[in-house]
Design an enzyme around this catalytic site. Structure first.
Site, PDB file in Angstrom:
ATOM      1  N   ARG A  15       0.888  -1.058   0.341  1.00 22.67           N
ATOM      2  CA  ARG A  15       0.303  -0.218   0.233  1.00 22.67           C
ATOM      3  C   ARG A  15       1.064   0.994   0.187  1.00 22.67           C
ATOM      4  O   ARG A  15       1.813   0.910   0.575  1.00 22.67           O
ATOM      5  CB  ARG A  15      -1.087   0.045   1.361  1.00 22.67           C
ATOM      6  CG  ARG A  15      -1.506  -1.275   1.288  1.00 22.67           C
ATOM      7  CD  ARG A  15      -2.786  -1.022   1.977  1.00 22.67           C
ATOM      8  NE  ARG A  15      -3.898  -0.502   1.958  1.00 22.67           N
ATOM      9  CZ  ARG A  15      -5.212  -0.378   2.649  1.00 22.67           C
ATOM     10  NH1 ARG A  15      -5.091  -0.941   3.486  1.00 22.67           N
ATOM     11  NH2 ARG A  15      -6.190   1.058   2.163  1.00 22.67           N
ATOM     12  N   ASP A 207     -15.091   0.620   0.688  1.00 27.25           N
ATOM     13  CA  ASP A 207     -15.370  -0.263   1.389  1.00 27.25           C
ATOM     14  C   ASP A 207     -16.154  -1.371   1.570  1.00 27.25           C
ATOM     15  O   ASP A 207     -15.957  -2.188   1.553  1.00 27.25           O
ATOM     16  CB  ASP A 207     -14.897  -0.056   3.142  1.00 27.25           C
ATOM     17  CG  ASP A 207     -13.093   0.511   3.635  1.00 27.25           C
ATOM     18  OD1 ASP A 207     -12.454  -0.191   2.865  1.00 27.25           O
ATOM     19  OD2 ASP A 207     -12.931   0.984   4.604  1.00 27.25           O
TER      20      ASP A 207
END
Length: 329
Positions: A15, A207
């Site tokens: 990430r 999400d």
């Protein structure tokens, strides 16, 4: 001051970290990454308040800057390109910190006294509630009451989109807990129609796209998601993996550079699918399996423990035909 090393698993190491290390360096922090990724090496020292314009709306980056701002020598001002979750601002304000919000700009003034302790009930996480919520919308004959769900408007983009698609989710016992809006949600199945998701709403349901994609397979028409390239730098490339794994179950879904397109409504078939170590993918594929003809096996389902370790048991308590394999136990 002391030195620290922050590291994580291979997914976390993939990430991007410079979105947080760069503004922290502007505040005077000694923080170093490895080619823009973890591990991060940090040495404590004095910080200064800054004015920072975020290139991407991110509650994680915003929260990092605000928390660092508690120890800065002046105000910390964060300009956001779009709305993002505001749990940190709410919590700090409840603890006595002066936090001012003007549109998409958040200003924090360093406290001059210790923060006040809180006695609060943490509301139910909407991202976790999204999985049984969508299951109840899609499985015929369902009726579900989800109690104590956090309905903070920076988190409920999925709920808004599902309602626009035809879903009915009734809010009952609306109240405030810990400075957050909370309600019980009553859900039952209704036909869904396709929609388009783009713009600022993407951030407020970032999400929930794995389970939204499952819902889109059962909506009549073409559902389009765009402006969601951030999904490619989550635990995995969620766009590519969603298309790959739902495709194994018969979903008509294709990639876009910044999202995906789903054609529905499409019957799903049981298959062996893989979470690729992503907790939200694992739960979304599990819900898809409830709709499918035949048995669905989700490989890597142990990843569910990252955010919702009781997911399978909760779904079983609702009557879902879902069980763990011996390998997961």
């Amino acid at each position: 001051p002391f030195s620290s090393l922050l590291d994580g698993d291979p997914q976390l190491r993939r990430r991007p970290m410079r979105r947080v290390t760069l503004p922290l360096r502007q505040m005077g922090a000694e923080i170093y990454d490895e080619e823009g990724h973890a591990p991060l090496r940090i040495r404590g020292g004095p910080l200064q308040g800054i004015t920072y314009t975020m290139p991407v709306a991110s509650a994680q980056v915003k929260s990092a800057l605000l928390l660092a701002g508690l120890y800065a020598d002046g105000p910390t001002i964060v300009h956001q390109p779009g709305p993002s979750r505001d749990h940190t601002e709410r919590m700090l304000a409840a603890m006595g910190v002066e936090v001012r919000v003007a549109g998409l700009t958040v200003t924090l003034y360093p406290p001059t006294a210790p923060l006040a302790p809180l006695d609060l009930t943490v509301p139910g996480d909407f991202s976790s509630a999204a999985f049984p919520l969508v299951a109840a919308l899609l499985v015929p004959g369902s009726r579900l009451l989800l109690k104590g769900v956090n309905l903070n408007p920076t988190r409920t983009g999925l709920l808004e989109v599902l309602r626009e698609m035809g879903a009915k989710a009734v809010e009952r016992a609306v109240r405030q807990e810990g400075g957050e809006p909370v309600a019980d949600l009553e859900v039952r199945p209704l036909p869904l129609r396709a929609t388009t998701v783009a713009g600022e709403r993407v951030v407020r349901m970032i999400d929930e796209f794995p389970i939204f994609a499952v819902a889109a397979t059962q909506a009549v028409g073409e559902t389009v998601v765009r402006d969601a390239a951030e999904l490619r730098v989550k635990e995995v490339d969620r766009i590519a993996v969603l298309v790959q794994e739902l495709g194994k179950m018969g979903a008509v879904i294709r990639e876009r550079p910044d999202g995906f397109v789903v054609q529905g409504a499409t019957p799903l078939r049981g298959a062996v699918v893989d979470s690729h170590g992503d907790h939200r993918l694992a739960m979304a594929l599990g819900v898809a399996g409830l709709l499918a003809e035949g048995e669905t096996v989700v490989l890597g389902a142990e990843a569910i423990g990252d955010s919702y370790p009781g997911f399978v048991e909760a779904m079983q308590a609702l009557g879902a035909g879902m069980e763990k394999s011996q390998e997961e136990d």
